[in-house]
Scaffold this motif. Structure first.
Motif, mmCIF file in Angstrom:
data_model
loop_
_atom_site.group_PDB
_atom_site.id
_atom_site.type_symbol
_atom_site.label_atom_id
_atom_site.label_comp_id
_atom_site.label_asym_id
_atom_site.label_seq_id
_atom_site.Cartn_x
_atom_site.Cartn_y
_atom_site.Cartn_z
ATOM 1 N N LEU A 173 6.433 24.535 20.288
ATOM 2 C CA LEU A 173 7.061 25.700 19.661
ATOM 3 C C LEU A 173 7.676 25.310 18.323
ATOM 4 N N LYS A 174 8.353 24.191 18.268
ATOM 5 C CA LYS A 174 8.968 23.730 17.014
ATOM 6 C C LYS A 174 7.911 23.577 15.931
ATOM 7 N N SER A 175 6.798 22.959 16.262
ATOM 8 C CA SER A 175 5.725 22.778 15.288
ATOM 9 C C SER A 175 5.139 24.120 14.852
ATOM 10 N N ARG B 112 17.861 29.994 17.911
ATOM 11 C CA ARG B 112 18.544 30.881 16.967
ATOM 12 C C ARG B 112 18.949 30.139 15.689
ATOM 13 N N GLN B 113 19.340 28.868 15.817
ATOM 14 C CA GLN B 113 19.644 28.076 14.624
ATOM 15 C C GLN B 113 18.392 27.921 13.764
ATOM 16 N N ILE B 114 17.282 27.618 14.399
ATOM 17 C CA ILE B 114 16.020 27.451 13.664
ATOM 18 C C ILE B 114 15.629 28.765 13.003
ATOM 19 N N LEU B 115 15.690 29.863 13.747
ATOM 20 C CA LEU B 115 15.311 31.169 13.191
ATOM 21 C C LEU B 115 16.186 31.541 11.996
ATOM 22 N N SER B 116 17.459 31.242 12.073
ATOM 23 C CA SER B 116 18.360 31.509 10.954
ATOM 24 C C SER B 116 17.962 30.667 9.738
ATOM 25 N N SER B 117 17.637 29.403 9.973
ATOM 26 C CA SER B 117 17.298 28.524 8.851
ATOM 27 C C SER B 117 15.983 28.918 8.184
ATOM 28 N N ILE B 118 15.084 29.569 8.916
ATOM 29 C CA ILE B 118 13.801 29.981 8.325
ATOM 30 C C ILE B 118 13.812 31.461 7.937
ATOM 31 N N GLN B 119 14.991 32.060 7.967
ATOM 32 C CA GLN B 119 15.257 33.412 7.478
ATOM 33 C C GLN B 119 14.576 34.517 8.280
ATOM 34 N N ALA B 120 14.269 34.242 9.546
ATOM 35 C CA ALA B 120 13.863 35.326 10.445
ATOM 36 C C ALA B 120 15.130 36.101 10.782
ATOM 37 N N ILE B 121 14.990 37.337 11.228
ATOM 38 C CA ILE B 121 16.184 38.119 11.546
ATOM 39 C C ILE B 121 16.195 38.466 13.031
ATOM 40 N N THR B 122 17.353 38.347 13.615
ATOM 41 C CA THR B 122 17.534 38.647 15.031
ATOM 42 C C THR B 122 18.692 39.625 15.185
ATOM 43 N N LEU C 268 5.075 28.394 10.205
ATOM 44 C CA LEU C 268 5.448 29.736 9.725
ATOM 45 C C LEU C 268 6.505 29.713 8.636
ATOM 46 N N SER C 269 7.221 28.620 8.540
ATOM 47 C CA SER C 269 8.374 28.569 7.641
ATOM 48 C C SER C 269 8.075 27.908 6.307
ATOM 49 N N ARG C 270 6.853 27.470 6.100
ATOM 50 C CA ARG C 270 6.523 26.709 4.900
ATOM 51 C C ARG C 270 5.560 27.482 3.994
ATOM 52 N N VAL C 271 5.578 27.162 2.725
ATOM 53 C CA VAL C 271 4.722 27.708 1.668
ATOM 54 C C VAL C 271 4.906 29.219 1.569
ATOM 55 N N ASP C 272 4.112 30.032 2.286
ATOM 56 C CA ASP C 272 4.230 31.492 2.167
ATOM 57 C C ASP C 272 5.320 32.076 3.070
ATOM 58 N N LYS D 69 -0.918 32.268 10.872
ATOM 59 C CA LYS D 69 0.032 32.771 9.882
ATOM 60 C C LYS D 69 -0.281 34.218 9.496
ATOM 61 N N LYS D 70 -1.552 34.550 9.400
ATOM 62 C CA LYS D 70 -1.960 35.919 9.076
ATOM 63 C C LYS D 70 -1.536 36.877 10.195
ATOM 64 N N MET D 71 -1.704 36.430 11.442
ATOM 65 C CA MET D 71 -1.311 37.243 12.597
ATOM 66 C C MET D 71 0.178 37.582 12.528
ATOM 67 N N ILE D 72 0.993 36.584 12.215
ATOM 68 C CA ILE D 72 2.438 36.799 12.118
ATOM 69 C C ILE D 72 2.769 37.685 10.908
ATOM 70 N N ALA D 73 2.133 37.430 9.792
ATOM 71 C CA ALA D 73 2.392 38.204 8.574
ATOM 72 C C ALA D 73 2.102 39.691 8.784
ATOM 73 N N GLU D 74 1.068 40.004 9.560
ATOM 74 C CA GLU D 74 0.669 41.391 9.777
ATOM 75 C C GLU D 74 1.449 42.087 10.893
#
Length: 181
Positions: A84-86, A123-133, A91-95, A60-65
């Motif tokens: 990949l789903k897991s 793309r549906q998953i990314l949209s639901s977890i508020q990543a931007i594409t 990445l989509s929970r808590v922080d 999570k830190k790697m992705i955050a940075e």
């Protein structure tokens, strides 16, 4: 620019990993790629989401940075892989470290359609977890017939490389624009 790549296939000779390695070498003048090892992550478990194992905290830190994320997915049963789903669930929970992060989905398969269905789901998953594409039209990297386009661990198909050049160039601009907001 720092980019983290997530590869949704754990197979040793994964074409998706070969794509990421090609991108890492071909575009080193644009960004530095760090590949996340999602094969070591435990399955997402809601009981552990507030105090995850160390390997998850590091991931999570790697992705955050990172400035951006590349996700290269195979297509399994018309969708993304379970691993990949897991990895995305962590990445989509808590922080929610992937929320607001620019992500470039892509994928490689042996079939003629590339990873069209998997990327629709991604793309549906990314949209639901508020990543931007970027908008999908003209920016979708579906590489089919992988056995004919990769050699010695690298993408060698010239037409595919030219298209990849265009999309990566647009993605770099997209990431910089997001950073200015």
């Amino acid at each position: 620019m720092k980019v983290v790549a997530i590869v949704g296939s754990l197979r040793k000779d994964s074409f998706n990993m070969q794509l990421v390695k090609t991108i890492e070498m071909r575009y080193s003048h644009f960004f530095e790629v760090e590949i996340a090892d999602i094969g070591n992550l435990p399955f997402f478990n809601e009981d552990e989401e507030k105090a995850p194992p160390e390997v998850v905290r590091k991931y999570k830190k790697m992705i955050a940075e990172a400035d951006a994320v590349l996700i290269s997915t195979p297509e399994f049963n018309w969708s993304i892989s379970g691993v990949l789903k897991s990895a995305l669930e962590w990445l989509s929970r808590v922080d929610k470290v992937i929320a607001g992060k620019p992500v470039l989905p892509m994928g490689v398969s042996q079939g003629a359609l590339g990873t069209v269905r998997a990327q629709l789901h991604l793309r549906q998953i990314l949209s639901s977890i508020q990543a931007i594409t970027m908008p999908p039209a003209g920016n979708e990297i579906f590489i089919g017939s992988a056995g004919q386009k990769f050699q010695d661990g690298q993408l060698i198909d010239e037409a595919t490389l030219k298209f990849l050049d265009l999309v990566v160039d647009k993605f770099v601009t997209f990431v910089k624009e997001q950073d200015m907001k």
